[in-house]
Design an enzyme around this catalytic site. Structure first.
Site: not given
Ligand code: IMP
Ligand code: MG
Length: 178
Positions: A169, A48-49, A135, A103-104, A156, A107
């Site tokens: 959100r 949803k992000g 990040k 993508e939002d 976070f 990470d």
């Molecule tokens: P990754 O890059 O696979 O670790 O995951 C990214 C997903 O983790 C994003 O699409 C978010 O949904 C969630 N996420 C990672 N860091 C945060 C944060 O600081 N706040 C809220 N959601 C986060």
């Molecule tokens: Mg997400």
């Protein structure tokens, strides 16, 4: 009432303001408008992000564009590569299309790298990635992010589409919880 609820859940500080976010979206929209001036583009928002970033970006696009959405869940096992499960798949066939994944936040990179591999297997003409927030220094599975809005620290964050247990959100800025 809402304000009180938020205070209880403690938003400690604004990390990136609404104005900074709006300026960044305009900047990135301009690059995308010029890059896809003569090409059709399919924007793929990851739910949803990404719903807020997609809608803000959409209003500034002046190209031949369609929008589609996917909802995925990531599983982090002991292996280095993530597994994703499709909760909602695309509606359109993306073969031979230029796609832009939106993508939002990036990470660990596991979600985006698995998703990119999955979408590559559907033979699009091209794939680019736009992540609103990235990040710094936490990437375990680095992939190329073509457009990144803001680099942030490992803390976070919530707001501008990002949630904590489904909340926050709707905030028009990026904040840190304490
Ligand atoms: P990754 O890059 O696979 O670790 O995951 C990214 C997903 O983790 C994003 O699409 C978010 O949904 C969630 N996420 C990672 N860091 C945060 C944060 O600081 N706040 C809220 N959601 C986060
Ligand atoms: Mg997400």
């Amino acid at each position: 009432m809402l304000l009180q609820k938020r205070l209880v859940l403690k938003i400690s500080k604004t990390l990136i303001s609404q104005e900074e976010i709006e300026n960044k979206i305009s900047e990135i929209a301009e690059i995308i408008n010029s890059k896809y001036k003569e090409e059709e583009l399919v924007v793929i928002g990851i739910l949803k992000g990404a719903f807020i970033v997609v809608s803000d970006l959409a209003k500034q696009l002046q190209i031949d564009v369609t929008f589609d959405f996917m909802s995925i869940k990531s599983y982090y096992g002991s292996e280095s590569s993530g597994q994703i499960k499709i909760i909602k798949d695309l509606e359109y066939d993306i073969s031979n299309k230029n796609i832009l994944i939106v993508e939002d936040i990036y990470d660990t990179g596991l979600t985006l790298s698995s998703l990119k591999k999955l979408l590559e297997s559907r033979n699009p003409k091209s794939i680019e990635i736009f992540s609103m927030f990235v990040k710094k220094g936490v990437s375990k599975d680095p992939i190329e992010i073509d457009y990144s809005g803001f680099e942030i620290g490992p803390e976070f964050v919530v707001g501008y589409g990002l949630d904590y247990n489904g909340k926050y959100r709707e905030l028009p800025y990026l904040a840190v919880l304490s």
